[in-house]
Design a protein around this motif. Sequence first.
Motif, PDB file in Angstrom:
ATOM      1  N   VAL A 126       0.862  -1.204  -0.061  1.00 25.38           N
ATOM      2  CA  VAL A 126       0.018  -0.013   0.136  1.00 25.38           C
ATOM      3  C   VAL A 126       0.866   1.184  -0.171  1.00 25.38           C
ATOM      4  N   LYS A 127       1.865   1.214   0.706  1.00 31.21           N
ATOM      5  CA  LYS A 127       2.913   2.350   0.803  1.00 31.21           C
ATOM      6  C   LYS A 127       3.316   3.131  -0.607  1.00 31.21           C
ATOM      7  N   HIS A 128       3.734   2.071  -1.405  1.00 29.13           N
ATOM      8  CA  HIS A 128       4.221   2.516  -2.833  1.00 29.13           C
ATOM      9  C   HIS A 128       3.398   2.672  -3.656  1.00 29.13           C
ATOM     10  N   SER A 129       1.996   2.344  -3.318  1.00 25.87           N
ATOM     11  CA  SER A 129       0.981   2.040  -4.512  1.00 25.87           C
ATOM     12  C   SER A 129       0.067   3.219  -4.977  1.00 25.87           C
ATOM     13  N   ARG A 130       0.381   3.786  -6.175  1.00 23.59           N
ATOM     14  CA  ARG A 130      -0.847   4.879  -6.586  1.00 23.59           C
ATOM     15  C   ARG A 130      -1.937   4.329  -6.853  1.00 23.59           C
ATOM     16  N   VAL A 131      -2.082   2.946  -7.254  1.00 24.84           N
ATOM     17  CA  VAL A 131      -3.355   2.302  -7.399  1.00 24.84           C
ATOM     18  C   VAL A 131      -4.234   2.476  -5.848  1.00 24.84           C
ATOM     19  N   ALA A 132      -3.677   2.059  -5.097  1.00 31.34           N
ATOM     20  CA  ALA A 132      -4.192   2.186  -3.724  1.00 31.34           C
ATOM     21  C   ALA A 132      -4.706   3.366  -3.465  1.00 31.34           C
ATOM     22  N   ARG A 133      -3.858   4.567  -3.629  1.00 33.81           N
ATOM     23  CA  ARG A 133      -4.326   5.651  -3.284  1.00 33.81           C
ATOM     24  C   ARG A 133      -5.651   6.339  -4.053  1.00 33.81           C
ATOM     25  N   SER A 134      -5.582   5.966  -5.445  1.00 34.09           N
ATOM     26  CA  SER A 134      -6.810   6.210  -6.162  1.00 34.09           C
ATOM     27  C   SER A 134      -8.020   5.202  -5.859  1.00 34.09           C
ATOM     28  N   ASN A 135      -7.567   4.197  -5.492  1.00 35.39           N
ATOM     29  CA  ASN A 135      -8.841   3.256  -5.094  1.00 35.39           C
ATOM     30  C   ASN A 135      -9.376   3.533  -3.791  1.00 35.39           C
ATOM     31  N   VAL A 136      -8.727   4.005  -2.844  1.00 36.53           N
ATOM     32  CA  VAL A 136      -9.241   4.230  -1.351  1.00 36.53           C
ATOM     33  C   VAL A 136     -10.057   5.475  -1.640  1.00 36.53           C
ATOM     34  N   LEU A 137      -9.709   6.446  -2.369  1.00 39.00           N
ATOM     35  CA  LEU A 137     -10.596   7.578  -2.775  1.00 39.00           C
ATOM     36  C   LEU A 137     -11.932   7.165  -3.536  1.00 39.00           C
ATOM     37  N   ALA A 138     -11.806   6.224  -4.551  1.00 43.19           N
ATOM     38  CA  ALA A 138     -12.946   6.008  -5.301  1.00 43.19           C
ATOM     39  C   ALA A 138     -13.766   5.041  -4.735  1.00 43.19           C
ATOM     40  N   PHE A 139     -13.324   3.974  -4.139  1.00 40.17           N
ATOM     41  CA  PHE A 139     -14.268   2.925  -3.281  1.00 40.17           C
ATOM     42  C   PHE A 139     -14.898   3.891  -2.358  1.00 40.17           C
ATOM     43  N   SER A 140     -14.324   4.431  -1.134  1.00 41.34           N
ATOM     44  CA  SER A 140     -14.970   5.447  -0.273  1.00 41.34           C
ATOM     45  C   SER A 140     -16.139   6.214  -0.839  1.00 41.34           C
ATOM     46  N   ALA A 141     -15.563   6.991  -1.945  1.00 42.57           N
ATOM     47  CA  ALA A 141     -16.507   8.134  -2.466  1.00 42.57           C
ATOM     48  C   ALA A 141     -18.049   7.315  -2.752  1.00 42.57           C
ATOM     49  N   LEU A 142     -17.746   5.973  -3.503  1.00 40.25           N
ATOM     50  CA  LEU A 142     -18.910   5.387  -3.699  1.00 40.25           C
ATOM     51  C   LEU A 142     -19.561   4.608  -2.286  1.00 40.25           C
ATOM     52  N   GLY A 143     -19.124   4.728  -1.285  1.00 44.21           N
ATOM     53  CA  GLY A 143     -19.850   4.336  -0.005  1.00 44.21           C
ATOM     54  C   GLY A 143     -19.087   2.976   0.431  1.00 44.21           C
ATOM     55  N   PRO A 188       2.987   5.464   6.471  1.00 42.25           N
ATOM     56  CA  PRO A 188       3.325   5.765   8.054  1.00 42.25           C
ATOM     57  C   PRO A 188       2.296   6.448   8.778  1.00 42.25           C
ATOM     58  N   SER A 189       1.459   7.023   7.910  1.00 39.13           N
ATOM     59  CA  SER A 189       0.405   7.863   8.636  1.00 39.13           C
ATOM     60  C   SER A 189      -0.688   7.517   7.598  1.00 39.13           C
ATOM     61  N   LEU A 190      -2.073   7.149   8.404  1.00 40.99           N
ATOM     62  CA  LEU A 190      -3.291   6.988   7.798  1.00 40.99           C
ATOM     63  C   LEU A 190      -4.305   8.210   8.057  1.00 40.99           C
ATOM     64  N   ASP A 191      -3.623   9.162   8.565  1.00 41.41           N
ATOM     65  CA  ASP A 191      -4.622  10.501   9.244  1.00 41.41           C
ATOM     66  C   ASP A 191      -5.368  10.975   7.875  1.00 41.41           C
ATOM     67  N   GLY A 192      -6.773  10.980   8.160  1.00 39.57           N
ATOM     68  CA  GLY A 192      -7.555  11.358   7.069  1.00 39.57           C
ATOM     69  C   GLY A 192      -7.964  10.619   6.022  1.00 39.57           C
ATOM     70  N   TRP A 193      -7.365   9.355   5.856  1.00 34.33           N
ATOM     71  CA  TRP A 193      -7.809   8.625   4.865  1.00 34.33           C
ATOM     72  C   TRP A 193      -9.082   7.687   5.685  1.00 34.33           C
ATOM     73  N   PRO A 194     -10.127   7.407   5.058  1.00 35.80           N
ATOM     74  CA  PRO A 194     -11.291   6.855   5.201  1.00 35.80           C
ATOM     75  C   PRO A 194     -11.117   5.260   5.334  1.00 35.80           C
ATOM     76  N   VAL A 195     -10.132   4.826   6.050  1.00 31.02           N
ATOM     77  CA  VAL A 195     -10.014   3.264   5.987  1.00 31.02           C
ATOM     78  C   VAL A 195      -9.612   2.833   7.363  1.00 31.02           C
ATOM     79  N   LYS A 196      -9.603   1.575   7.273  1.00 26.88           N
ATOM     80  CA  LYS A 196      -9.176   0.679   8.447  1.00 26.88           C
ATOM     81  C   LYS A 196      -7.701   0.126   7.982  1.00 26.88           C
TER      82      LYS A 196
END
Lengths: 193, 324
Positions: free
Chosen positions: B175-192, B206-214
């Motif tokens: 996840v740390k180095h992944s641009r796919v993960a970054r875009s997908n976290v935003l998209a999946f959570s935008a859709l609920g 190192p930090s997940l602050d502000g990310w809508p994830v567990k």
Amino acid sequence: MAERERRLTRPGGRVFVARAQVMDADEVARALRRIAHEIIERNHGLDDVVVVGLQTGGVPLAERLVRVLTDIEGVTVPLGSLDVAFYRDDIGLRPVLPEEVTNIPLDLMGKTVVLVDDVLFTGRTVRAALDAMADHGRARAVQLAVMVDRGHRELPIRPDYVGKNLPTRRDELVDVTADGVEIGELADERTAR
Amino acid sequence: MNDRHLLSIADLGREGIEDVMRTADSFREVAGRSIPRVPALRGKTVATLFFEASTRTRLSFETAAKRLSADVMSFAASSSSLEKGESLRDTVETIDAMGVDAMVVRHRSSGVPAQVTAWTSACVINAGDGQHEHPTQALLDCYTIREALAQRRGTEDSQNGADFAGLRIGIVGDVKHSRVARSNVLAFSALGAEVVLVAPRTLMPPSLDGWPVKATADLDSVIPDLDVVYLLRIQAERAGQVLLPNLDEYHERYGLTRERSNRLAAGALVMHPGPMIRGVEIAPEVADLPSSLVTRQVRNGVFIRSAVLFHLLGAADSGEAIDA
């Protein structure tokens, strides 16, 4: 097309305001029935006839037309729908997006296609529809049925079947619904009501 | 899409994502025809600028552009004047001077596509920048999930928007180095959807602050609860380094093995952005199970990229409406 006009010519927050009803629901139903008879007469029956509605306003009319045709002749007429967004000549000039997915359930090769739209205006939607249809096979003939011909053609296109010829100003709008046909104009949302 | 560029999923929001997916439905229909091509972008030129190796994404964009009858210019860093020392800016301005309407940019550094927008009047599409984002990948992933959900409900036509409410999606891997993960976290959570990140601590941001994830480091504890398992590619060049000591151990703990796939909930979906390395992220036989959507993701990528190109290049130049 009226619906398309309303949705797409509205960036200024303007809405359609009806001024007068020009056909009521019964008159639309009678016009549809007459058009159905004309289609059967012109084509000597319904062999190889396919009805295709243009998104979005033509689709409900095409569905009704098919029911009437089936009712009169007792045969099933194939029904399709066409979205012409990717074939329009005003892409880039105004927002153009597909409304619905095109659904042409069979190869149109050798068929007689009756294109159905609610309002015929500049003819540009029909021009786009002819190109779009060509990608689904070479029809033997294409005929055009519209509920309202409001004039102001910009291309050499004419309808074969017309519910009503309605003289209009360019800035007016015509709206065809299940309840009838209304004429009106765009007005600012605030002054509309 | 209001903007002229697609740099991040955040540019779209839920409504924008759903708009692109609806247009992609129309391109799916076009793809089913004997001549899968429409004239919508005739006369427009799309340039693909790939400063980092990628075959599938470039081919996918080029196919998408050709389905719209656009002209395609292809630029690969390895065969270019970059090798002779030309700067990025000069390269972009040179291509801009040839007259292109869209630039599809991939670069190993985050933020390059955003920088390119300052050097060209063309629309810019981010095709993957460093560890930042890969928005079209996220769009095609959402589209693939929406399609699978629609089929499960028995409605072949997925005309409507997409509601992922209640869906649990696990994103597993680097996840740390992944641009796919970054875009997908935003998209999946935008859709609920509810997103769970699964990675060894060394490969978690190192930090997940502000990310809508567990987040968890234990794949086995979450696997029975997931509706979608999204496996990220492990970059082989990282193996053997300090963050990822060895690939066998990774497979053992984070790979989708046969044993783990048996513990998936009934109907759970398996996805991977490719290129997939069998035996590392996924066991060879699991990759071919019907629950695996990998080839559908590739197919849908073309529809989504056509939709993005059409939204950006077909948009009105001015707000003025003309007569219908």
